[in-house]
Scaffold this motif. Structure first.
Motif, PDB file in Angstrom:
ATOM      1  N   SER A 118       0.807  -1.219   0.000  1.00 27.10           N
ATOM      2  CA  SER A 118       0.000   0.000   0.000  1.00 27.10           C
ATOM      3  C   SER A 118       0.843   1.273   0.000  1.00 27.10           C
ATOM      4  O   SER A 118       0.310   2.375   0.124  1.00 27.10           O
ATOM      5  CB  SER A 118      -0.916   0.002   1.229  1.00 27.10           C
ATOM      6  N   ALA A 119       2.169   1.119  -0.127  1.00 27.25           N
ATOM      7  CA  ALA A 119       3.052   2.276  -0.006  1.00 27.25           C
ATOM      8  C   ALA A 119       2.922   3.227  -1.188  1.00 27.25           C
ATOM      9  O   ALA A 119       3.169   4.423  -1.056  1.00 27.25           O
ATOM     10  CB  ALA A 119       4.501   1.821   0.139  1.00 27.25           C
ATOM     11  N   ILE A 120       2.551   2.720  -2.355  1.00 30.32           N
ATOM     12  CA  ILE A 120       2.379   3.575  -3.518  1.00 30.32           C
ATOM     13  C   ILE A 120       1.221   3.045  -4.353  1.00 30.32           C
ATOM     14  O   ILE A 120       1.038   1.830  -4.474  1.00 30.32           O
ATOM     15  CB  ILE A 120       3.662   3.663  -4.371  1.00 30.32           C
ATOM     16  N   SER A 121       0.436   3.945  -4.887  1.00 34.52           N
ATOM     17  CA  SER A 121      -0.701   3.574  -5.726  1.00 34.52           C
ATOM     18  C   SER A 121      -0.518   4.211  -7.097  1.00 34.52           C
ATOM     19  O   SER A 121      -0.293   5.425  -7.195  1.00 34.52           O
ATOM     20  CB  SER A 121      -2.007   4.052  -5.089  1.00 34.52           C
ATOM     21  N   LEU A 122      -0.605   3.407  -8.138  1.00 29.81           N
ATOM     22  CA  LEU A 122      -0.361   3.876  -9.496  1.00 29.81           C
ATOM     23  C   LEU A 122      -1.627   3.814 -10.344  1.00 29.81           C
ATOM     24  O   LEU A 122      -2.524   3.014 -10.076  1.00 29.81           O
ATOM     25  CB  LEU A 122       0.725   3.030 -10.165  1.00 29.81           C
ATOM     26  N   VAL A 123      -1.667   4.639 -11.377  1.00 28.51           N
ATOM     27  CA  VAL A 123      -2.654   4.481 -12.445  1.00 28.51           C
ATOM     28  C   VAL A 123      -1.916   3.905 -13.640  1.00 28.51           C
ATOM     29  O   VAL A 123      -0.695   4.023 -13.758  1.00 28.51           O
ATOM     30  CB  VAL A 123      -3.332   5.823 -12.813  1.00 28.51           C
ATOM     31  N   TRP A 124      -2.653   3.265 -14.536  1.00 31.39           N
ATOM     32  CA  TRP A 124      -2.025   2.700 -15.713  1.00 31.39           C
ATOM     33  C   TRP A 124      -1.395   3.824 -16.542  1.00 31.39           C
ATOM     34  O   TRP A 124      -2.047   4.834 -16.794  1.00 31.39           O
ATOM     35  CB  TRP A 124      -3.041   1.935 -16.548  1.00 31.39           C
ATOM     36  N   ALA A 155       2.218   7.768 -13.813  1.00 29.79           N
ATOM     37  CA  ALA A 155       1.475   6.798 -13.011  1.00 29.79           C
ATOM     38  C   ALA A 155       1.207   7.290 -11.600  1.00 29.79           C
ATOM     39  O   ALA A 155       0.322   6.783 -10.919  1.00 29.79           O
ATOM     40  CB  ALA A 155       2.229   5.472 -12.964  1.00 29.79           C
ATOM     41  N   ALA A 156       1.969   8.275 -11.163  1.00 27.81           N
ATOM     42  CA  ALA A 156       1.797   8.870  -9.839  1.00 27.81           C
ATOM     43  C   ALA A 156       2.445  10.250  -9.878  1.00 27.81           C
ATOM     44  O   ALA A 156       3.273  10.525 -10.753  1.00 27.81           O
ATOM     45  CB  ALA A 156       2.439   7.997  -8.762  1.00 27.81           C
ATOM     46  N   PRO A 157       2.087  11.129  -8.967  1.00 25.21           N
ATOM     47  CA  PRO A 157       2.712  12.451  -8.966  1.00 25.21           C
ATOM     48  C   PRO A 157       4.184  12.368  -8.610  1.00 25.21           C
ATOM     49  O   PRO A 157       4.605  11.477  -7.861  1.00 25.21           O
ATOM     50  CB  PRO A 157       1.914  13.212  -7.885  1.00 25.21           C
ATOM     51  N   GLY A 158       4.972  13.301  -9.140  1.00 23.85           N
ATOM     52  CA  GLY A 158       6.390  13.283  -8.842  1.00 23.85           C
ATOM     53  C   GLY A 158       7.161  14.318  -9.627  1.00 23.85           C
ATOM     54  O   GLY A 158       6.590  15.238 -10.211  1.00 23.85           O
ATOM     55  N   THR A 159       8.472  14.139  -9.680  1.00 19.46           N
ATOM     56  CA  THR A 159       9.370  15.053 -10.370  1.00 19.46           C
ATOM     57  C   THR A 159      10.151  14.294 -11.427  1.00 19.46           C
ATOM     58  O   THR A 159      10.667  13.197 -11.168  1.00 19.46           O
ATOM     59  CB  THR A 159      10.364  15.692  -9.381  1.00 19.46           C
ATOM     60  N   LYS A 201       1.645  15.602 -12.391  1.00 21.40           N
ATOM     61  CA  LYS A 201       0.528  15.098 -11.605  1.00 21.40           C
ATOM     62  C   LYS A 201       0.167  13.684 -12.048  1.00 21.40           C
ATOM     63  O   LYS A 201       0.466  13.284 -13.177  1.00 21.40           O
ATOM     64  CB  LYS A 201      -0.688  16.013 -11.771  1.00 21.40           C
ATOM     65  N   ARG A 202      -0.492  12.954 -11.192  1.00 21.18           N
ATOM     66  CA  ARG A 202      -0.993  11.630 -11.551  1.00 21.18           C
ATOM     67  C   ARG A 202      -1.942  11.757 -12.742  1.00 21.18           C
ATOM     68  O   ARG A 202      -2.857  12.577 -12.749  1.00 21.18           O
ATOM     69  CB  ARG A 202      -1.747  11.009 -10.378  1.00 21.18           C
ATOM     70  N   GLY A 203      -1.690  10.961 -13.790  1.00 23.46           N
ATOM     71  CA  GLY A 203      -2.546  10.973 -14.963  1.00 23.46           C
ATOM     72  C   GLY A 203      -2.202  12.053 -15.979  1.00 23.46           C
ATOM     73  O   GLY A 203      -2.830  12.113 -17.044  1.00 23.46           O
ATOM     74  N   GLU A 204      -1.202  12.883 -15.694  1.00 21.18           N
ATOM     75  CA  GLU A 204      -0.815  13.939 -16.637  1.00 21.18           C
ATOM     76  C   GLU A 204      -0.063  13.341 -17.824  1.00 21.18           C
ATOM     77  O   GLU A 204       0.809  12.477 -17.657  1.00 21.18           O
ATOM     78  CB  GLU A 204       0.075  14.958 -15.931  1.00 21.18           C
ATOM     79  N   LYS A 205      -0.385  13.783 -19.036  1.00 19.07           N
ATOM     80  CA  LYS A 205       0.291  13.290 -20.225  1.00 19.07           C
ATOM     81  C   LYS A 205       1.740  13.763 -20.225  1.00 19.07           C
ATOM     82  O   LYS A 205       2.016  14.966 -20.125  1.00 19.07           O
ATOM     83  CB  LYS A 205      -0.420  13.771 -21.490  1.00 19.07           C
TER      84      LYS A 205
END
Length: 239
Positions: A118-124, A155-159, A201-205
């Motif tokens: 459960s430490a990280i949740s991703l989108v396809w 797949a998840a927010p980040g840099t 952002k999560r889901g950003e192209k």
């Protein structure tokens, strides 16, 4: 001089995928060890009272002489399995004892035991058909096939810590760092839409699917925990 500096920066960034520099010096979980300068596999095995063969098997190493500073290795049996350290028993022979007590080869360990589910949740990261799944040995991630130009999303927010094509076999590659322990990699893109240092952002192209440095249009997607490849499907929603 400027050209040399740029080249050195590109080489350093390309190394992010295989070294732990992207993950900093985060502490490792119990049963794991981070390789330090001057370490050898024999030294690590002795320090942890294990056999070199066990550590090679648990970490799916193809070349025991090729470990890198910062690499995280499992040094305790996965899932509480019996160790085959080969320690000398009273009146026994070390090699014979280890051979006799060695269990059957375990499935390739992907380090998932060190990473909470459960430490990280991703989108396809893309729509399409999964044509290859993670196995920890020949495939360090999953391959998704679709038409050229299919959107690739974070797949998840980040840099974004790497955006380029300096790593052989990955084509146009993006690496997104999510926190001190997790990063994702997106390979073979036709075009990259974000630059190093960008926050996503999560889901950003972030890219468009392509076939750079591969023989078909697809996205190769990897999830890494403390620099080690783990199965992305563990953090992805079911399809």
């Amino acid at each position: 001089m400027l050209g040399t500096t740029r080249k050195m920066k590109r080489v350093a960034c390309a190394s992010l995928l295989v070294l732990l520099a992207a993950c900093g010096s985060a502490p490792v979980a119990p049963g794991f060890y981070r390789v330090e300068r001057g370490d050898t596999l024999s030294k690590i095995a002795r320090s942890n009272r294990q056999s070199v063969q066990s550590i090679v098997r648990w970490n799916n190493l193809t070349n025991p002489d090729s470990i890198e500073v910062g690499q995280v290795l499992r040094v305790a049996p996965p899932g509480g399995a019996a160790s085959t350290s080969g320690a000398v028993r009273s009146g026994g022979n070390a090699s014979t004892s280890a051979s006799a007590s060695a269990p059957r080869a375990a499935p390739a360990d992907d380090g998932a035991g060190a990473a909470p589910a459960s430490a990280i949740s991703l989108v396809w990261p893309a729509d399409g058909t999964v044509i290859r799944r993670f196995d920890g040995a020949n495939s360090k991630g999953i391959d998704i096939s679709a038409a050229a130009g299919t959107p690739v999303v974070a797949a998840a927010p980040g840099t974004v810590v790497y955006a380029g094509n300096g790593l052989r076999g990955y084509g146009n590659l993006l690496i997104v760092k999510h926190d001190a322990e997790y990063l994702t990699a997106y390979a073979h893109n036709r075009v990259l839409l974000v630059k190093e240092g960008a926050s996503v952002k999560r889901g950003e192209k972030i890219a468009e699917m392509g076939d750079t440095d591969t023989d078909r249009v697809m996205l190769h997607f990897e999830l890494r925990y403390q620099g080690r490849s783990i199965d992305p499907s563990r953090a992805l929603p079911p399809r």
